[in-house]
Design an enzyme around this catalytic site. Structure first.
Site, PDB file in Angstrom:
ATOM      1  N   ASN A 224       7.912  -2.800  16.064  1.00  0.00           N
ATOM      2  CA  ASN A 224       6.654  -2.050  15.967  1.00  0.00           C
ATOM      3  C   ASN A 224       5.537  -2.621  16.836  1.00  0.00           C
ATOM      4  O   ASN A 224       4.363  -2.351  16.596  1.00  0.00           O
ATOM      5  CB  ASN A 224       6.192  -1.960  14.507  1.00  0.00           C
TER       6      ASN A 224
ATOM      7  N   GLN B  67      -0.785  -7.001  -0.960  1.00  0.00           N
ATOM      8  CA  GLN B  67      -0.482  -5.607  -0.649  1.00  0.00           C
ATOM      9  C   GLN B  67       0.555  -5.078  -1.635  1.00  0.00           C
ATOM     10  O   GLN B  67       1.474  -5.817  -1.977  1.00  0.00           O
ATOM     11  CB  GLN B  67       0.038  -5.477   0.796  1.00  0.00           C
TER      12      GLN B  67
ATOM     13  N   ARG C  36      -2.335 -10.358   9.478  1.00  0.00           N
ATOM     14  CA  ARG C  36      -2.152 -10.553   8.044  1.00  0.00           C
ATOM     15  C   ARG C  36      -3.516 -10.716   7.392  1.00  0.00           C
ATOM     16  O   ARG C  36      -4.387 -11.427   7.908  1.00  0.00           O
ATOM     17  CB  ARG C  36      -1.280 -11.785   7.757  1.00  0.00           C
TER      18      ARG C  36
ATOM     19  N   HIS D  46      -1.995  -0.400   5.458  1.00  0.00           N
ATOM     20  CA  HIS D  46      -1.121  -1.082   6.426  1.00  0.00           C
ATOM     21  C   HIS D  46      -0.053  -0.121   6.971  1.00  0.00           C
ATOM     22  O   HIS D  46       1.082  -0.109   6.524  1.00  0.00           O
ATOM     23  CB  HIS D  46      -0.455  -2.289   5.748  1.00  0.00           C
TER      24      HIS D  46
END
Length: 347
Positions: free
Chosen positions: A114, A279, A250, A298
């Site tokens: 990604n 998360q 992060r 996210h």
């Protein structure tokens, strides 16, 4: 063999999306994959409540950094058959890597899956902050037309100093995409890349100089012992007055409360990113309501194209495991009882 994966629950989408793979139903097409090999595949949407019955006999654990299950030392010690932990994406800090190494559990992730998606998202959020896009969009939706209220806080990107903290695959692609904007690019990373500096138009600087001279700081470092809450109150106080920070790395790299205070005081002009801690973020997480922000959930690395690359990469890791083949070295985080990834070896 039992394989357990933690993925988001199925939700009804406004429109069909046949390419969407990131939920317990689609599961990157792994249901069919494991069925063809005769293995039991269990998908969960709540690791805290549902993982317990599977610890004793699961051999492979799969989850994503976008919807992480925190595999702690305690859970690892209660999983005697666990041999492989796979991050379906990039970034394995939700696993206790030292505990995995002590148990000789292999940890692998889909490196590169990604990087393009996150780099594009980063550039988008930089422009959204500088151009005061959120305020302008809200006026369009609310029927307003107050140009001074928006234009007084909008800036060009050209001529600004952009500091890239973390110059791996994503940081390098951010530099390549920002170079045509005629910005001054500086970077800091434990590993200097002299071979790329002329090509990408970047200059290596110390961490302190990056913090103190950047108009925009964009963060692309892994979460390690060294970077955990690195951007604390002292560091944020040393950033330029009126500067911006974008963090698609992060959430725990930032000091949560210090960031809120810096934005409220007006020292930082804006903050954007899509990473939180923990998360999924709680509904009352202070970053949801702090001023001057353009946060998203996210999803920067979860474009449909990235999901397809994650599917291919995850299956490749699993194929290697089942066939007894060596994993691609770049995908390995823990192997043979050692943390082997250079990013996570940094203390």
């Amino acid at each position: 063999m039992k394989i357990v994966a933690v993925l988001p629950p199925v939700v009804e989408l406004p429109e069909p999306s046949p390419g969407y793979l990131f939920n317990v139903e689609r599961a990157y097409n792994l249901h069919e994959y494991f069925a063809s090999k005769g293995h039991e595949f269990v998908t969960l949407s709540d690791a805290k409540e549902s993982l317990e019955p599977h610890l004793a006999d699961m051999s492979i654990f799969i989850c994503s950094p976008f919807y992480p299950a925190y595999l702690t030392k305690e859970l690892i010690n209660r999983s005697p058959n666990l041999e492989l932990a796979v991050t379906a994406g990039i970034g394995s800090d939700h696993f206790d890597l030292e505990a995995c190494a002590a148990r000789n559990i292999t940890v692998a992730e889909v490196t590169g899956s990604n990087v393009v998606s996150v780099a594009e998202h980063t550039v988008m959020q930089i422009l959204i902050l500088l151009r005061n896009f959120i305020g302008g969009h809200q006026q369009a939706v609310n029927g307003e037309w107050n140009l001074p209220k928006i234009g007084a806080y909008a800036h060009d990107l050209e001529g600004k100093t952009v500091g890239i903290f973390g110059f791996g695959r994503i940081g390098q692609r951010v530099a390549a995409r920002l170079h045509p904007f005629d910005v001054k690019l500086i970077y800091n990373d434990p590993y200097r890349r002299k071979d790329l500096e002329a090509q990408l138009g970047v200059k290596y600087v110390s961490f302190n100089k990056l913090v103190e001279t950047s108009d925009i700081i964009t963060i692309h470092s892994p979460l390690t012992d060294k970077t955990d809450t690195l951007f604390n109150r002292d560091v944020l106080d040393r950033t330029k007055q009126g500067s911006y920070i974008v963090n698609t790395a992060r959430g725990r790299i930032m000091d949560t409360a210090a960031l809120v205070d810096s934005l409220k005081s007006g020292h930082l002009a804006g903050y954007a990113g899509d990473v939180w801690y923990p998360q999924p973020a709680a509904a009352d997480h202070p970053w949801r309501t702090m001023p001057k922000q353009a946060m998203t959930i996210h999803y920067s690395g979860m474009t449909l194209e990235a999901q397809h690359r994650i599917e291919i990469g995850t299956k490749a890791i699993l194929d290697n495991f089942f066939e007894g083949k060596a994993q691609k070295q770049e995908d390995l985080i823990v192997e043979d009882g050692e943390i082997v990834s250079p990013s996570y070896k940094i203390k």
